[in-house]
Every structure is written in C-alpha cells, then in structure tokens.
Design a protein around this motif. Structure first.
Motif, mmCIF file in Angstrom:
data_model
loop_
_atom_site.group_PDB
_atom_site.id
_atom_site.type_symbol
_atom_site.label_atom_id
_atom_site.label_comp_id
_atom_site.label_asym_id
_atom_site.label_seq_id
_atom_site.Cartn_x
_atom_site.Cartn_y
_atom_site.Cartn_z
ATOM 1 N N VAL A 1 -9.293 -2.225 2.940
ATOM 2 C CA VAL A 1 -8.376 -1.404 3.733
ATOM 3 C C VAL A 1 -9.156 -0.726 4.850
ATOM 4 C CG1 VAL A 1 -6.758 0.520 3.697
ATOM 5 C CG2 VAL A 1 -6.938 -0.967 1.707
ATOM 6 N N ALA A 2 -8.642 -0.826 6.073
ATOM 7 C CA ALA A 2 -9.248 -0.158 7.231
ATOM 8 C C ALA A 2 -8.304 0.916 7.754
ATOM 9 C CB ALA A 2 -9.560 -1.164 8.333
ATOM 10 N N VAL A 3 -8.831 2.106 7.954
ATOM 11 C CA VAL A 3 -8.103 3.217 8.560
ATOM 12 C C VAL A 3 -8.614 3.303 10.004
ATOM 13 C CG1 VAL A 3 -7.678 5.696 8.483
ATOM 14 C CG2 VAL A 3 -7.931 4.411 6.361
ATOM 15 N N ILE A 4 -7.700 3.221 10.970
ATOM 16 C CA ILE A 4 -8.093 3.074 12.373
ATOM 17 C C ILE A 4 -7.395 4.111 13.248
ATOM 18 C CG2 ILE A 4 -8.195 1.471 14.323
ATOM 19 C CD1 ILE A 4 -7.721 -0.776 12.144
ATOM 20 N N ALA A 5 -8.166 4.714 14.155
ATOM 21 C CA ALA A 5 -7.604 5.550 15.225
ATOM 22 C C ALA A 5 -7.708 4.707 16.495
ATOM 23 C CB ALA A 5 -8.387 6.845 15.367
ATOM 24 N N HIS A 6 -6.564 4.279 17.022
ATOM 25 C CA HIS A 6 -6.549 3.374 18.163
ATOM 26 C C HIS A 6 -5.643 3.942 19.248
ATOM 27 C CE1 HIS A 6 -5.671 -0.736 20.027
ATOM 28 N NE2 HIS A 6 -6.939 -0.484 20.223
ATOM 29 N N GLU B 1 -12.866 3.074 13.472
ATOM 30 C CA GLU B 1 -12.414 2.372 12.282
ATOM 31 C C GLU B 1 -13.345 2.656 11.109
ATOM 32 O OE1 GLU B 1 -12.060 -2.282 10.954
ATOM 33 O OE2 GLU B 1 -11.466 -1.746 12.983
ATOM 34 N N LEU B 2 -12.747 2.927 9.960
ATOM 35 C CA LEU B 2 -13.516 3.097 8.733
ATOM 36 C C LEU B 2 -12.896 2.184 7.680
ATOM 37 C CD1 LEU B 2 -15.831 4.545 7.332
ATOM 38 C CD2 LEU B 2 -14.206 6.241 6.571
ATOM 39 N N THR B 3 -13.702 1.256 7.165
ATOM 40 C CA THR B 3 -13.221 0.259 6.217
ATOM 41 C C THR B 3 -13.658 0.612 4.802
ATOM 42 O OG1 THR B 3 -13.305 -1.441 7.924
ATOM 43 C CG2 THR B 3 -13.247 -2.199 5.651
ATOM 44 N N THR B 4 -12.720 0.507 3.869
ATOM 45 C CA THR B 4 -12.995 0.710 2.449
ATOM 46 C C THR B 4 -12.882 -0.649 1.762
ATOM 47 O OG1 THR B 4 -12.046 2.932 2.526
ATOM 48 C CG2 THR B 4 -12.278 1.921 0.354
ATOM 49 N N LEU B 5 -13.977 -1.114 1.171
ATOM 50 C CA LEU B 5 -13.974 -2.381 0.450
ATOM 51 C C LEU B 5 -13.543 -2.139 -0.994
ATOM 52 C CD1 LEU B 5 -17.414 -3.727 1.701
ATOM 53 C CD2 LEU B 5 -15.152 -4.221 2.650
ATOM 54 N N GLU B 6 -12.885 -3.110 -1.568
ATOM 55 C CA GLU B 6 -12.464 -3.059 -2.968
ATOM 56 C C GLU B 6 -11.650 -1.805 -3.309
ATOM 57 O OE1 GLU B 6 -15.777 -3.837 -5.531
ATOM 58 O OE2 GLU B 6 -16.036 -5.848 -4.739
ATOM 59 N N GLN C 1 -10.931 7.710 3.214
ATOM 60 C CA GLN C 1 -11.622 8.459 4.256
ATOM 61 C C GLN C 1 -11.294 7.809 5.590
ATOM 62 O OE1 GLN C 1 -13.441 11.251 3.681
ATOM 63 N NE2 GLN C 1 -12.861 11.034 1.547
ATOM 64 N N GLY C 2 -11.272 8.601 6.638
ATOM 65 C CA GLY C 2 -11.008 8.061 7.971
ATOM 66 C C GLY C 2 -10.767 9.186 8.950
ATOM 67 N N SER C 3 -10.583 8.806 10.189
ATOM 68 C CA SER C 3 -10.333 9.767 11.253
ATOM 69 C C SER C 3 -9.032 10.527 11.000
ATOM 70 C CB SER C 3 -10.246 9.024 12.591
ATOM 71 O OG SER C 3 -9.791 9.872 13.594
ATOM 72 N N LYS C 4 -9.031 11.823 11.290
ATOM 73 C CA LYS C 4 -7.800 12.611 11.149
ATOM 74 C C LYS C 4 -6.752 12.189 12.170
ATOM 75 C CE LYS C 4 -10.049 16.548 9.126
ATOM 76 N NZ LYS C 4 -9.450 17.175 8.010
ATOM 77 N N ALA C 5 -7.202 11.516 13.238
ATOM 78 C CA ALA C 5 -6.280 11.036 14.268
ATOM 79 C C ALA C 5 -5.874 9.578 14.028
ATOM 80 C CB ALA C 5 -6.938 11.171 15.639
ATOM 81 N N ALA C 6 -6.110 9.060 12.831
ATOM 82 C CA ALA C 6 -5.791 7.659 12.536
ATOM 83 C C ALA C 6 -4.298 7.397 12.688
ATOM 84 C CB ALA C 6 -6.253 7.305 11.131
ATOM 85 N N ARG D 1 -4.860 -1.218 8.227
ATOM 86 C CA ARG D 1 -4.930 -2.678 8.118
ATOM 87 C C ARG D 1 -5.465 -3.023 6.740
ATOM 88 N NH1 ARG D 1 -8.444 -4.279 12.225
ATOM 89 N NH2 ARG D 1 -10.153 -3.989 10.765
ATOM 90 N N MET D 2 -4.827 -3.983 6.095
ATOM 91 C CA MET D 2 -5.218 -4.373 4.759
ATOM 92 C C MET D 2 -5.399 -5.881 4.709
ATOM 93 S SD MET D 2 -3.284 -3.143 1.368
ATOM 94 C CE MET D 2 -1.799 -3.900 1.926
#
Length: 72
Positions: free
Chosen positions: A11-16, A24-29, A51-56, A60-61
């Motif tokens: 799972v990726a948490v993204i501020a775009h 982007e911060l990606t969490t594996l498993e 975990q990720g940006s507060k402005a995310a 994406r999974m």
C-alpha cells in the motif's frame, strides 16, 4: 461477510498536487480486506495505521498477483 481479497498487500500513501513532486510512502506486506462495493468499486479495510504525509490525497494498493487499485 465474504471478501474479494484478504491478506497482505503493498500500500502506498501519496500526496500528489499539481506543480509539486509527489510525496510517497510505501508499506510492504500490509494486511488488508477488500470487499465488493458495486459498480467497479471496492471497500478497503486496513488492519493497521499507515504512515504517510498529512496532506496525502491518494492511496494505491498492489495485490500479490499484480492487480492494483487506487483511490482518492
């Protein structure tokens, strides 16, 4: 309730935002549950805090079989 998928995924948490480089911060498993929400939509239940940006503004999974989904 039956699930479309239940297990570990990436799972990726993204501020775009336009004009800025994406953060982007990606969490594996990451343990998740996906269930059918109708009309080509899925409901995502995360089993842990991500975990990720507060402005995310994007998630994406990628499932182990290569199938992916994203949402805003």
């Amino acid at each position: 309730m039956s699930y479309v998928y239940e297990g570990l995924t990436t799972v990726a948490v993204i501020a775009h935002y336009q004009g800025l480089a994406p953060i982007e911060l990606t969490t594996l498993e990451c343990p998740v549950r996906l269930s059918d929400a109708g009309a080509g939509r899925v409901r995502i239940e995360l089993q842990q805090y991500l975990q990720g940006s507060k402005a995310a503004n994007l998630l994406r999974m990628v499932l182990p079989d290569g199938t992916w989904c994203r949402g805003q």
